[in-house]
Motif scaffolding. Sequence first.
Motif, PDB file in Angstrom:
ATOM      1  N   GLY A 322     -10.368 -11.664   0.532  1.00  0.00           N
ATOM      2  CA  GLY A 322     -10.643 -10.236   0.629  1.00  0.00           C
ATOM      3  C   GLY A 322      -9.697  -9.369  -0.180  1.00  0.00           C
ATOM      4  O   GLY A 322      -9.056  -9.822  -1.129  1.00  0.00           O
ATOM      5  N   ALA A 323      -9.619  -8.111   0.215  1.00  0.00           N
ATOM      6  CA  ALA A 323      -8.830  -7.131  -0.535  1.00  0.00           C
ATOM      7  C   ALA A 323      -8.144  -6.175   0.423  1.00  0.00           C
ATOM      8  O   ALA A 323      -8.413  -6.166   1.621  1.00  0.00           O
ATOM      9  CB  ALA A 323      -9.737  -6.363  -1.502  1.00  0.00           C
ATOM     10  N   ARG A 324      -7.266  -5.351  -0.113  1.00  0.00           N
ATOM     11  CA  ARG A 324      -6.529  -4.371   0.692  1.00  0.00           C
ATOM     12  C   ARG A 324      -6.497  -3.055  -0.078  1.00  0.00           C
ATOM     13  O   ARG A 324      -6.836  -3.009  -1.267  1.00  0.00           O
ATOM     14  CB  ARG A 324      -5.101  -4.860   0.950  1.00  0.00           C
ATOM     15  CG  ARG A 324      -4.265  -5.023  -0.307  1.00  0.00           C
ATOM     16  CD  ARG A 324      -2.913  -5.649  -0.017  1.00  0.00           C
ATOM     17  NE  ARG A 324      -2.064  -5.750  -1.212  1.00  0.00           N
ATOM     18  CZ  ARG A 324      -2.124  -6.748  -2.083  1.00  0.00           C
ATOM     19  NH1 ARG A 324      -2.986  -7.739  -1.899  1.00  0.00           N
ATOM     20  NH2 ARG A 324      -1.322  -6.765  -3.142  1.00  0.00           N
ATOM     21  N   TRP A 325      -6.064  -1.995   0.619  1.00  0.00           N
ATOM     22  CA  TRP A 325      -5.993  -0.692  -0.041  1.00  0.00           C
ATOM     23  C   TRP A 325      -5.049  -0.742  -1.241  1.00  0.00           C
ATOM     24  O   TRP A 325      -3.949  -1.279  -1.161  1.00  0.00           O
ATOM     25  CB  TRP A 325      -5.486   0.377   0.933  1.00  0.00           C
ATOM     26  CG  TRP A 325      -6.442   0.745   2.014  1.00  0.00           C
ATOM     27  CD1 TRP A 325      -6.283   0.540   3.355  1.00  0.00           C
ATOM     28  CD2 TRP A 325      -7.719   1.370   1.861  1.00  0.00           C
ATOM     29  NE1 TRP A 325      -7.381   1.001   4.037  1.00  0.00           N
ATOM     30  CE2 TRP A 325      -8.277   1.513   3.153  1.00  0.00           C
ATOM     31  CE3 TRP A 325      -8.447   1.816   0.764  1.00  0.00           C
ATOM     32  CZ2 TRP A 325      -9.519   2.097   3.367  1.00  0.00           C
ATOM     33  CZ3 TRP A 325      -9.687   2.395   0.981  1.00  0.00           C
ATOM     34  CH2 TRP A 325     -10.201   2.535   2.269  1.00  0.00           C
ATOM     35  N   ARG A 326      -5.481  -0.166  -2.343  1.00  0.00           N
ATOM     36  CA  ARG A 326      -4.632  -0.065  -3.530  1.00  0.00           C
ATOM     37  C   ARG A 326      -3.618   1.060  -3.334  1.00  0.00           C
ATOM     38  O   ARG A 326      -3.950   2.139  -2.834  1.00  0.00           O
ATOM     39  CB  ARG A 326      -5.485   0.219  -4.769  1.00  0.00           C
ATOM     40  CG  ARG A 326      -4.702   0.204  -6.078  1.00  0.00           C
ATOM     41  CD  ARG A 326      -5.624   0.506  -7.248  1.00  0.00           C
ATOM     42  NE  ARG A 326      -6.656  -0.511  -7.375  1.00  0.00           N
ATOM     43  CZ  ARG A 326      -6.498  -1.686  -7.977  1.00  0.00           C
ATOM     44  NH1 ARG A 326      -5.316  -1.981  -8.515  1.00  0.00           N
ATOM     45  NH2 ARG A 326      -7.483  -2.547  -8.045  1.00  0.00           N
ATOM     46  N   GLN A 327      -2.380   0.808  -3.720  1.00  0.00           N
ATOM     47  CA  GLN A 327      -1.339   1.819  -3.628  1.00  0.00           C
ATOM     48  C   GLN A 327      -1.205   2.581  -4.940  1.00  0.00           C
ATOM     49  O   GLN A 327      -1.615   2.109  -6.005  1.00  0.00           O
ATOM     50  CB  GLN A 327      -0.003   1.164  -3.274  1.00  0.00           C
ATOM     51  CG  GLN A 327       0.016   0.496  -1.908  1.00  0.00           C
ATOM     52  CD  GLN A 327       1.355  -0.146  -1.610  1.00  0.00           C
ATOM     53  OE1 GLN A 327       1.441  -1.329  -1.313  1.00  0.00           O
ATOM     54  NE2 GLN A 327       2.414   0.638  -1.678  1.00  0.00           N
ATOM     55  N   MET A 328      -0.604   3.755  -4.861  1.00  0.00           N
ATOM     56  CA  MET A 328      -0.391   4.548  -6.076  1.00  0.00           C
ATOM     57  C   MET A 328       0.688   3.938  -6.953  1.00  0.00           C
ATOM     58  O   MET A 328       0.654   4.057  -8.175  1.00  0.00           O
ATOM     59  CB  MET A 328      -0.003   5.984  -5.701  1.00  0.00           C
ATOM     60  CG  MET A 328      -1.079   6.756  -4.987  1.00  0.00           C
ATOM     61  SD  MET A 328      -0.563   8.456  -4.634  1.00  0.00           S
ATOM     62  CE  MET A 328       0.715   8.180  -3.394  1.00  0.00           C
ATOM     63  N   GLY A 329       1.688   3.310  -6.320  1.00  0.00           N
ATOM     64  CA  GLY A 329       2.776   2.708  -7.080  1.00  0.00           C
ATOM     65  C   GLY A 329       3.713   3.735  -7.692  1.00  0.00           C
ATOM     66  O   GLY A 329       4.201   3.555  -8.815  1.00  0.00           O
ATOM     67  N   VAL A 330       3.988   4.811  -6.949  1.00  0.00           N
ATOM     68  CA  VAL A 330       4.875   5.868  -7.464  1.00  0.00           C
ATOM     69  C   VAL A 330       6.100   5.986  -6.564  1.00  0.00           C
ATOM     70  O   VAL A 330       6.067   5.568  -5.407  1.00  0.00           O
ATOM     71  CB  VAL A 330       4.137   7.225  -7.528  1.00  0.00           C
ATOM     72  CG1 VAL A 330       2.918   7.121  -8.433  1.00  0.00           C
ATOM     73  CG2 VAL A 330       3.745   7.714  -6.135  1.00  0.00           C
ATOM     74  N   PRO A 331       7.184   6.550  -7.090  1.00  0.00           N
ATOM     75  CA  PRO A 331       8.376   6.738  -6.254  1.00  0.00           C
ATOM     76  C   PRO A 331       8.066   7.536  -5.002  1.00  0.00           C
ATOM     77  O   PRO A 331       7.324   8.520  -5.041  1.00  0.00           O
ATOM     78  CB  PRO A 331       9.325   7.511  -7.187  1.00  0.00           C
ATOM     79  CG  PRO A 331       8.885   7.154  -8.572  1.00  0.00           C
ATOM     80  CD  PRO A 331       7.391   6.991  -8.485  1.00  0.00           C
ATOM     81  N   GLY A 332       8.609   7.088  -3.876  1.00  0.00           N
ATOM     82  CA  GLY A 332       8.439   7.781  -2.611  1.00  0.00           C
ATOM     83  C   GLY A 332       7.295   7.265  -1.757  1.00  0.00           C
ATOM     84  O   GLY A 332       7.265   7.510  -0.551  1.00  0.00           O
ATOM     85  N   GLU A 333       6.343   6.522  -2.369  1.00  0.00           N
ATOM     86  CA  GLU A 333       5.183   6.068  -1.590  1.00  0.00           C
ATOM     87  C   GLU A 333       5.597   5.101  -0.494  1.00  0.00           C
ATOM     88  O   GLU A 333       5.211   5.260   0.668  1.00  0.00           O
ATOM     89  CB  GLU A 333       4.144   5.423  -2.498  1.00  0.00           C
ATOM     90  CG  GLU A 333       2.908   4.938  -1.751  1.00  0.00           C
ATOM     91  CD  GLU A 333       1.856   4.337  -2.671  1.00  0.00           C
ATOM     92  OE1 GLU A 333       0.702   4.220  -2.228  1.00  0.00           O
ATOM     93  OE2 GLU A 333       2.202   3.983  -3.814  1.00  0.00           O
ATOM     94  N   ASP A 334       6.367   4.077  -0.855  1.00  0.00           N
ATOM     95  CA  ASP A 334       6.799   3.109   0.150  1.00  0.00           C
ATOM     96  C   ASP A 334       7.736   3.736   1.176  1.00  0.00           C
ATOM     97  O   ASP A 334       7.657   3.450   2.369  1.00  0.00           O
ATOM     98  CB  ASP A 334       7.486   1.916  -0.524  1.00  0.00           C
ATOM     99  CG  ASP A 334       6.486   0.987  -1.190  1.00  0.00           C
ATOM    100  OD1 ASP A 334       5.304   1.010  -0.801  1.00  0.00           O
ATOM    101  OD2 ASP A 334       6.875   0.248  -2.111  1.00  0.00           O
ATOM    102  N   GLN A 335       8.637   4.602   0.703  1.00  0.00           N
ATOM    103  CA  GLN A 335       9.610   5.220   1.603  1.00  0.00           C
ATOM    104  C   GLN A 335       8.930   6.045   2.688  1.00  0.00           C
ATOM    105  O   GLN A 335       9.383   6.068   3.840  1.00  0.00           O
ATOM    106  CB  GLN A 335      10.566   6.114   0.804  1.00  0.00           C
ATOM    107  CG  GLN A 335      11.624   6.798   1.663  1.00  0.00           C
ATOM    108  CD  GLN A 335      12.528   7.720   0.854  1.00  0.00           C
ATOM    109  OE1 GLN A 335      12.411   7.791  -0.380  1.00  0.00           O
ATOM    110  NE2 GLN A 335      13.415   8.435   1.521  1.00  0.00           N
ATOM    111  N   TYR A 336       7.812   6.700   2.336  1.00  0.00           N
ATOM    112  CA  TYR A 336       7.165   7.602   3.289  1.00  0.00           C
ATOM    113  C   TYR A 336       5.837   7.062   3.819  1.00  0.00           C
ATOM    114  O   TYR A 336       5.036   7.821   4.374  1.00  0.00           O
ATOM    115  CB  TYR A 336       6.973   8.979   2.650  1.00  0.00           C
ATOM    116  CG  TYR A 336       8.298   9.670   2.413  1.00  0.00           C
ATOM    117  CD1 TYR A 336       9.020  10.197   3.481  1.00  0.00           C
ATOM    118  CD2 TYR A 336       8.858   9.736   1.147  1.00  0.00           C
ATOM    119  CE1 TYR A 336      10.249  10.807   3.288  1.00  0.00           C
ATOM    120  CE2 TYR A 336      10.082  10.342   0.930  1.00  0.00           C
ATOM    121  CZ  TYR A 336      10.781  10.876   2.007  1.00  0.00           C
ATOM    122  OH  TYR A 336      12.008  11.461   1.812  1.00  0.00           O
TER     123      TYR A 336
END
Length: 528
Positions: A322-336
Amino acid sequence: MLDQGLKAQLKSYLENLRHPIALVASLDASPKSAEMKALLEDIAEASDKVAVAFDGDDARKPSFTIGVPGEPARISFAGLPMGHEFTSLVLALLQAGGHPPRVEADVIEQIKALDGDFVFETYFSLSCQNCPDVVQALNLMSVVNPRIRHTAIDGALFQAEVEARKVMAVPTVILNGETFDQGRMSVEQILAKLDTGKAVRDAEKLKAKPVFDVLVVGGGPAGAAAAIYAARKGIKTGLAAERFGGQVLDTMAIENFISVPHTEGPKLVSGLEAHVRDYEVDVMNLQKAVKLVPAKAEGGVHEIELESGATLKAKSLVLAPGARWRQMGVPGEDQYRNKGVAYCPHCDGPLFKGKRVAVIGGGNSGVEAAIDLAGIVSHVTLIEFDAQLRADAVLQRKLASLPNVTVITQALTTEVLGDGNKVTGLVYRNRETTTEHTVELEGIFVQIGLVPNTEWLAGALALTPRGEIEVDAHGRTSLPGVFAGGDATTTPFKQIVIALGEGAKASLSAFDYLIRLPAETADAAQAA
């Protein structure tokens, strides 16, 4: 409070109560308290085994407890458990009243054996399709083990509490005052976190399993279909899944599943799992595959290494990760993440009532999210990378009619901003002028498509640059005896109905492969 239809259903359910239960409410003068009083009176009216009192002293108002007369109550609801949570309420009433829960006997024993005092609190929203699984699991555990207590809290109703505890995603589970976990969890997943020795015990059991004829890796629609089609052929079938149901569990409305005008992801998954378990399929849930070791020769045995340390063996494989939601891959995304950055507008939207949010993505998912959120939040900014939205025309017309939505195209999100605790804004770059702009807001909902769960297959078989498993018209991969189906493959159009068909096709191809193996090769594989 309840209409006549629901009252009739409730009355029939409560006929299963085996002993009396007591409901004790803590109310104030608010309209929600009046609604809760009416709801509890309807419940008491539905069964002579239910007693209700309105003299509770809980600080959370409105709230009520469910328990056995003469014993401390171990289940509480703060807020009205309607919507998706009405089923949670009914199950809590039945289980507190002695009706046996529908879980395996070994799970019940594991709950009883937990050593310690556990006070759980779960923040939910009434529109969250993931929350009921968690609420129901913890309620069940509270019924089984007297040292466990659980309170389910409607985050939209207790917003001051949500903000004080910095809860920005549901379901969020607090254990003994500390954050325990977030997101959908089953009883088994919760137990795995509490009873760390179980993973070791399970791994030893998995290592002892014999060679499967077909091993399906993945428990979404493609994996479920593959397992059913294999089992119907009378061959030894196993299914290993990190989470049975996969991405469908996080899907709200499904309106294009042919012959079913409307359903919801969790309901569809429940049906898939029940269908799979109708057959002799060895279902191994909560087992994450981390490596594929191909057979050394055609007709040999393939191995799947699991995160637990166990290894499963099979003559043929059907891969459906299967698959999962694609992330933006930008600073701050993982932190928040879960601190303002969210991926499920249906689940987390109510927590942003009256606030400003952004939706990233202008396809159907993004535009649908913006439409839904516009009815809850103060303002929605939809940001699309392309020069125009890609959603269906009917959705775009609806979006354009909403007064509190701003659409920005030709925009690349470059950073998520925050104050260390929560999101405060985002930065985007205009792709045409290259100028950067800041948008002040409190929430960001990312809706930019899916990425296949295939990192663990790199180097073992052929993948596209996007990570999709390369398959032919028969579902064959680049490895003999290994087949694949569903959203993780090169098959176009990632749809549930297509995944079901592709899973079935891959399974039939695996069976065709097995029956064409020379007898001596098959015997050698069985002995491996």
